[in-house]
Scaffold this motif. Sequence first.
Motif, PDB file in Angstrom:
ATOM      1  N   GLY A 198       0.815  -1.210   0.000  1.00  0.00           N
ATOM      2  CA  GLY A 198       0.000   0.000   0.000  1.00  0.00           C
ATOM      3  C   GLY A 198       0.847   1.257   0.000  1.00  0.00           C
ATOM      4  O   GLY A 198       2.058   1.212  -0.254  1.00  0.00           O
ATOM      5  N   ALA A 200       2.027   2.841   2.250  1.00  0.00           N
ATOM      6  CA  ALA A 200       3.118   2.841   3.222  1.00  0.00           C
ATOM      7  C   ALA A 200       4.465   2.452   2.623  1.00  0.00           C
ATOM      8  O   ALA A 200       5.509   2.765   3.196  1.00  0.00           O
ATOM      9  N   ARG A 225      -4.884   0.932  -4.475  1.00  0.00           N
ATOM     10  CA  ARG A 225      -5.041   2.010  -5.447  1.00  0.00           C
ATOM     11  C   ARG A 225      -4.188   3.214  -5.055  1.00  0.00           C
ATOM     12  O   ARG A 225      -3.655   3.905  -5.923  1.00  0.00           O
ATOM     13  N   ALA A 226      -4.052   3.450  -3.751  1.00  0.00           N
ATOM     14  CA  ALA A 226      -3.229   4.588  -3.328  1.00  0.00           C
ATOM     15  C   ALA A 226      -1.795   4.409  -3.821  1.00  0.00           C
ATOM     16  O   ALA A 226      -1.155   5.367  -4.274  1.00  0.00           O
ATOM     17  N   GLY A 240      -8.740  -4.687  -6.029  1.00  0.00           N
ATOM     18  CA  GLY A 240      -9.885  -4.027  -5.405  1.00  0.00           C
ATOM     19  C   GLY A 240     -11.012  -3.773  -6.376  1.00  0.00           C
ATOM     20  O   GLY A 240     -11.007  -4.260  -7.505  1.00  0.00           O
ATOM     21  N   THR A 242     -11.937  -1.351  -8.235  1.00  0.00           N
ATOM     22  CA  THR A 242     -11.628  -0.840  -9.570  1.00  0.00           C
ATOM     23  C   THR A 242     -10.329  -1.450 -10.108  1.00  0.00           C
ATOM     24  O   THR A 242      -9.761  -0.960 -11.077  1.00  0.00           O
ATOM     25  N   ILE A 256      -1.317  -1.657   4.115  1.00  0.00           N
ATOM     26  CA  ILE A 256      -2.611  -1.350   3.475  1.00  0.00           C
ATOM     27  C   ILE A 256      -3.643  -1.192   4.590  1.00  0.00           C
ATOM     28  O   ILE A 256      -3.759  -2.055   5.463  1.00  0.00           O
ATOM     29  N   SER A 257      -4.407  -0.086   4.551  1.00  0.00           N
ATOM     30  CA  SER A 257      -5.305   0.208   5.671  1.00  0.00           C
ATOM     31  C   SER A 257      -6.525  -0.706   5.707  1.00  0.00           C
ATOM     32  O   SER A 257      -7.063  -0.987   6.777  1.00  0.00           O
ATOM     33  N   GLY A 258      -6.989  -1.167   4.517  1.00  0.00           N
ATOM     34  CA  GLY A 258      -8.171  -2.033   4.488  1.00  0.00           C
ATOM     35  C   GLY A 258      -9.443  -1.265   4.151  1.00  0.00           C
ATOM     36  O   GLY A 258     -10.509  -1.563   4.703  1.00  0.00           O
ATOM     37  N   GLN A 261     -13.096  -0.505  -0.537  1.00  0.00           N
ATOM     38  CA  GLN A 261     -12.874  -0.764  -1.975  1.00  0.00           C
ATOM     39  C   GLN A 261     -11.727  -1.739  -2.190  1.00  0.00           C
ATOM     40  O   GLN A 261     -11.680  -2.440  -3.197  1.00  0.00           O
ATOM     41  N   HIS A 262     -10.770  -1.761  -1.268  1.00  0.00           N
ATOM     42  CA  HIS A 262      -9.676  -2.736  -1.376  1.00  0.00           C
ATOM     43  C   HIS A 262     -10.185  -4.118  -0.956  1.00  0.00           C
ATOM     44  O   HIS A 262      -9.920  -5.118  -1.627  1.00  0.00           O
ATOM     45  N   GLY A 293       3.317  -3.627  13.364  1.00  0.00           N
ATOM     46  CA  GLY A 293       4.697  -3.139  13.421  1.00  0.00           C
ATOM     47  C   GLY A 293       5.094  -2.496  12.113  1.00  0.00           C
ATOM     48  O   GLY A 293       4.283  -2.395  11.179  1.00  0.00           O
ATOM     49  N   ASP A 294       6.362  -2.083  12.070  1.00  0.00           N
ATOM     50  CA  ASP A 294       6.886  -1.396  10.894  1.00  0.00           C
ATOM     51  C   ASP A 294       7.222  -2.424   9.807  1.00  0.00           C
ATOM     52  O   ASP A 294       8.049  -3.324  10.020  1.00  0.00           O
TER      53      ASP A 294
HETATM   54  C1  LIG Z   1     -14.699   4.609  -6.313  1.00  0.00           C
HETATM   55  C2  LIG Z   1     -13.461   4.167  -5.591  1.00  0.00           C
HETATM   56  C3  LIG Z   1     -12.825   3.032  -6.025  1.00  0.00           C
HETATM   57  C4  LIG Z   1     -11.670   2.593  -5.374  1.00  0.00           C
HETATM   58  N1  LIG Z   1     -11.066   1.426  -5.794  1.00  0.00           N
HETATM   59  C5  LIG Z   1     -10.017   0.953  -5.107  1.00  0.00           C
HETATM   60  C6  LIG Z   1      -9.389  -0.275  -5.466  1.00  0.00           C
HETATM   61  O1  LIG Z   1      -9.768  -0.933  -6.445  1.00  0.00           O
HETATM   62  N2  LIG Z   1      -8.360  -0.707  -4.721  1.00  0.00           N
HETATM   63  C7  LIG Z   1      -7.890  -0.018  -3.641  1.00  0.00           C
HETATM   64  O2  LIG Z   1      -6.925  -0.490  -2.999  1.00  0.00           O
HETATM   65  N3  LIG Z   1      -8.440   1.150  -3.290  1.00  0.00           N
HETATM   66  C8  LIG Z   1      -9.486   1.660  -3.993  1.00  0.00           C
HETATM   67  N4  LIG Z   1      -9.994   2.869  -3.642  1.00  0.00           N
HETATM   68  C9  LIG Z   1      -9.278   3.698  -2.662  1.00  0.00           C
HETATM   69  C10 LIG Z   1      -9.531   3.302  -1.226  1.00  0.00           C
HETATM   70  O3  LIG Z   1     -10.666   3.993  -0.742  1.00  0.00           O
HETATM   71  C11 LIG Z   1      -8.313   3.715  -0.349  1.00  0.00           C
HETATM   72  O4  LIG Z   1      -8.060   5.075  -0.501  1.00  0.00           O
HETATM   73  C12 LIG Z   1      -7.033   2.935  -0.677  1.00  0.00           C
HETATM   74  O5  LIG Z   1      -7.307   1.552  -0.711  1.00  0.00           O
HETATM   75  C13 LIG Z   1      -6.001   3.227   0.386  1.00  0.00           C
HETATM   76  O6  LIG Z   1      -4.795   2.608   0.055  1.00  0.00           O
HETATM   77  P1  LIG Z   1      -3.740   2.214   1.183  1.00  0.00           P
HETATM   78  O7  LIG Z   1      -4.383   1.298   2.156  1.00  0.00           O
HETATM   79  O8  LIG Z   1      -2.504   1.782   0.487  1.00  0.00           O
HETATM   80  O9  LIG Z   1      -3.407   3.647   1.852  1.00  0.00           O
HETATM   81  P2  LIG Z   1      -3.783   4.233   3.254  1.00  0.00           P
HETATM   82  O10 LIG Z   1      -5.242   4.187   3.487  1.00  0.00           O
HETATM   83  O11 LIG Z   1      -3.092   5.536   3.336  1.00  0.00           O
HETATM   84  O12 LIG Z   1      -3.127   3.219   4.289  1.00  0.00           O
HETATM   85  C14 LIG Z   1      -1.760   3.073   4.494  1.00  0.00           C
HETATM   86  C15 LIG Z   1      -1.608   2.127   5.678  1.00  0.00           C
HETATM   87  O13 LIG Z   1      -0.237   1.859   5.867  1.00  0.00           O
HETATM   88  C16 LIG Z   1       0.037   1.829   7.262  1.00  0.00           C
HETATM   89  N5  LIG Z   1       1.460   2.134   7.430  1.00  0.00           N
HETATM   90  C17 LIG Z   1       2.092   3.325   7.223  1.00  0.00           C
HETATM   91  N6  LIG Z   1       3.419   3.198   7.402  1.00  0.00           N
HETATM   92  C18 LIG Z   1       3.644   1.897   7.728  1.00  0.00           C
HETATM   93  C19 LIG Z   1       4.809   1.134   8.035  1.00  0.00           C
HETATM   94  N7  LIG Z   1       6.036   1.683   7.995  1.00  0.00           N
HETATM   95  N8  LIG Z   1       4.653  -0.181   8.327  1.00  0.00           N
HETATM   96  C20 LIG Z   1       3.431  -0.771   8.361  1.00  0.00           C
HETATM   97  N9  LIG Z   1       2.298  -0.086   8.080  1.00  0.00           N
HETATM   98  C21 LIG Z   1       2.398   1.224   7.766  1.00  0.00           C
HETATM   99  C22 LIG Z   1      -0.891   2.856   7.868  1.00  0.00           C
HETATM  100  O14 LIG Z   1      -1.140   2.575   9.236  1.00  0.00           O
HETATM  101  C23 LIG Z   1      -2.127   2.711   6.984  1.00  0.00           C
HETATM  102  O15 LIG Z   1      -3.055   1.784   7.568  1.00  0.00           O
HETATM  103  C24 LIG Z   1     -11.146   3.331  -4.287  1.00  0.00           C
HETATM  104  C25 LIG Z   1     -11.802   4.485  -3.865  1.00  0.00           C
HETATM  105  C26 LIG Z   1     -12.945   4.915  -4.502  1.00  0.00           C
HETATM  106  C27 LIG Z   1     -13.643   6.137  -4.035  1.00  0.00           C
END
Ligand SMILES: Cc1cc2nc3c(=O)[nH]c(=O)nc-3n(C[C@H](O)[C@H](O)[C@H](O)COP(=O)(O)OP(=O)(O)OC[C@H]3O[C@@H](n4cnc5c(N)ncnc54)[C@H](O)[C@@H]3O)c2cc1C
Length: 307
Positions: A198, A200, A225-226, A240, A242, A256-258, A261-262, A293-294
């Motif tokens: 993700g 991160a 997606r992020a 996810g 999309t 990945i935060s969870g 959409q993921h 953890g990290d």
């Molecule tokens: C219409 C629509 C469609 C979407 N489709 C998708 C899709 O298909 N797939 C998808 O994934 N998302 C989709 N999204 C986006 C989704 O809502 C989230 O924004 C996205 O999944 C967030 O990605 P992330 O978990 O990587 O980032 P973040 O939400 O920013 O999470 C990052 C995570 O990393 C953790 N972290 C940070 N640093 C560290 C470290 N050093 N070690 C361990 N953990 C750490 C944090 O605690 C956090 O939980 C969609 C959104 C919309 C509105």
Amino acid sequence: MAEHDGTRLNVSTAKCVTCARALQGAEITVAVCAADASQVAPQAAQLAGVARVLAVENPANAHALAAVLAPQIVALAEPFAVVLGPSTTYGKDLMARIAGLLGAPQISDIMAIESPTRFRRPVYAGNAILTVESLGAARVVGTVRMASFEAAAGGGAAPIEKVQLSVELPQHTRFIAVSAASTDRPDLQTASRVISGGRALGSAEGFKILYSLADKLGAAVGASRAAVDAGYAPNEMQVGQTGKIIAPELYVAVGISGAIQHLTGIKDARTIVAINKDGEAPIFEVADFGLVGDLFQIIPEIEKLVS
Ligand SMILES: Cc1cc2nc3c(=O)[nH]c(=O)nc-3n(C[C@H](O)[C@H](O)[C@H](O)COP(=O)(O)OP(=O)(O)OC[C@H]3O[C@@H](n4cnc5c(N)ncnc54)[C@H](O)[C@@H]3O)c2cc1C
């Protein structure tokens, strides 16, 4: 509609066959459109439950161009009540064109077939299941949700018929090149093990620790997606709503935060492992195992264990 690369039949076709077998009394035909179907058609013929294979050979079918394939399938579709393709990039591209040309309704992401006109499919990012009935149409076109079906077993021996079609193929769409990250890793959509990163991970460079672990585990690599939007990973790795909907035996979500959409993309994963420094992250609500953890400390530790 068989999905293949000219040599190997994609497992998505075997899953479509399983879906079609839910239709009582169905006589299942697999259409293989290829420049030369001699390698792929026998693989389709071996799938249990297939009654026959139609090999549609044409040099224009050397690359799976939806605009070129669709009119050929339309020419074959007359006797069929249901025309299915996989809900993969290939099938999503192709089946909508077939439905458009046939003037038939399309049911997308079929997760169960109740009758030739009644289907179940997920809506609201998989949070509700809709039962859809097509009324009054001569036939239905559908895409099959890959995570909902096991691949049909082998052992069949269906006859293969070569079909000559006299269909005018469109000239407005030509194959130029495939531009995809070449990788020796398993295909994300069908891999039994997937490690996803993700936001991160922080950069494309950061993703390298996942590639290294994935290679040791024989896993495919996915991304949130992020991470894709930030340019850390290519688009085809997105998992996810999309992105890709997958159902691996093991899914490891790293940083990945969870978001809902993921989670839509991994609902059917057998075992989910989450690595996140925030113990309150929503991913832990669906994870079977969680490591708080990290990730930059945890991943190298895991890699040492599997080396
Ligand atoms: C219409 C629509 C469609 C979407 N489709 C998708 C899709 O298909 N797939 C998808 O994934 N998302 C989709 N999204 C986006 C989704 O809502 C989230 O924004 C996205 O999944 C967030 O990605 P992330 O978990 O990587 O980032 P973040 O939400 O920013 O999470 C990052 C995570 O990393 C953790 N972290 C940070 N640093 C560290 C470290 N050093 N070690 C361990 N953990 C750490 C944090 O605690 C956090 O939980 C969609 C959104 C919309 C509105």
